[in-house]
Design a protein around this motif. Structure first.
Motif, short mmCIF file in Angstrom:
data_model
loop_
_atom_site.label_atom_id
_atom_site.label_comp_id
_atom_site.label_asym_id
_atom_site.label_seq_id
_atom_site.Cartn_x
_atom_site.Cartn_y
_atom_site.Cartn_z
N ILE A 165 2.79 -1.80 -2.65
CA ILE A 165 3.64 -1.07 -1.72
C ILE A 165 3.32 0.42 -1.77
CG2 ILE A 165 6.02 -0.36 -1.23
CD1 ILE A 165 6.92 -3.13 -2.29
N LEU A 166 3.19 0.96 -2.97
CA LEU A 166 2.85 2.38 -3.11
C LEU A 166 1.49 2.68 -2.50
CD1 LEU A 166 4.15 2.91 -6.75
CD2 LEU A 166 5.05 4.05 -4.69
N ASN A 167 0.54 1.77 -2.66
CA ASN A 167 -0.79 1.94 -2.09
C ASN A 167 -0.73 1.91 -0.56
OD1 ASN A 167 -3.61 2.28 -2.29
ND2 ASN A 167 -3.89 0.07 -1.97
N GLN A 168 0.02 0.96 0.01
CA GLN A 168 0.17 0.87 1.47
C GLN A 168 0.75 2.15 2.04
OE1 GLN A 168 2.54 -2.47 2.75
NE2 GLN A 168 1.34 -3.92 1.55
N ALA A 169 1.66 2.75 1.31
CA ALA A 169 2.32 3.98 1.77
C ALA A 169 1.49 5.23 1.48
CB ALA A 169 3.69 4.11 1.11
N GLY A 170 0.40 5.08 0.74
CA GLY A 170 -0.41 6.23 0.36
C GLY A 170 0.30 7.12 -0.65
N MET A 171 1.13 6.51 -1.50
CA MET A 171 1.93 7.29 -2.45
C MET A 171 1.69 6.86 -3.90
SD MET A 171 5.47 7.94 -0.35
CE MET A 171 6.12 8.96 -1.64
N THR A 172 0.49 6.43 -4.21
CA THR A 172 0.19 6.01 -5.59
C THR A 172 0.27 7.16 -6.57
OG1 THR A 172 -2.16 6.22 -5.13
CG2 THR A 172 -1.22 4.01 -4.95
#
Length: 170
Positions: free
Chosen positions: A53-60
């Protein structure tokens, strides 16, 4: 799962007379939920899913937060509609599945889902706040532990005592 191997084997034999079953052994990873043995029980974790989810949002690499929502409600006028409502809906929906092992985000996710029809920039900011909270709590999950009692306990925040049982029956 259980601590009485003989009872489990008996149950599986009984079930196999009616259903076609296979014993897959100790569960490790099922439907995106990982079972991690911990002292006195299991931890159900969706860490891989949270990372996705964090990766999909670009917020890793976002800054983590310790709470999923602010304590005060914003009183500002409605802001502009969010330019990518599909992304908002996809992430809010992903959060819904995450609440299986993360009941701590249920309220925030419920609030996010109330605005799926027309999310604003302010709603997107709230969704990003929940993402930052998830980032800071990747090790959280749902702990299941054994109990000497055979009683089943369930908790709900609903007030069922106020329901008039006569009006709900037929």
């Amino acid at each position: 799962m259980g601590n009485d191997r003989e009872l489990l084997a008996s149950l599986l034999r009984h079930l196999s007379t009616t259903f076609k079953i296979r014993d897959l052994g100790t569960p490790i990873f099922f439907l995106g939920i990982e079972t991690i043995p911990v002292e006195g029980g299991l931890l159900l974790s969706q860490r891989r899913y949270m990372d996705d989810i964090l990766n999909q949002a670009g917020m890793t690499d976002c800054k983590p937060l310790s709470t999923p929502a602010t304590l005060t409600q914003a009183t500002s006028l409605p802001t502009e509609l969010f330019k990518n409502p599909t992304q908002y809906r996809r992430l809010a929906g992903a959060f819904q599945y995450l609440t299986i092992t993360r009941p701590d985000i249920s309220y925030a996710v419920n609030r996010l889902c109330q605005f799926m029809h027309a999310p604003t920039d302010e709603h997107w900011g709230f969704l990003k706040r929940v993402l930052r909270y998830v980032k800071g709590t990747l090790s959280h999950g749902l702990r299941m532990s054994s109990s000497p009692s055979l009683d089943i306990h369930a908790y709900s925040d609903s007030d069922w005592a106020t329901v008039d049982k006569k009006s709900t029956s037929g």
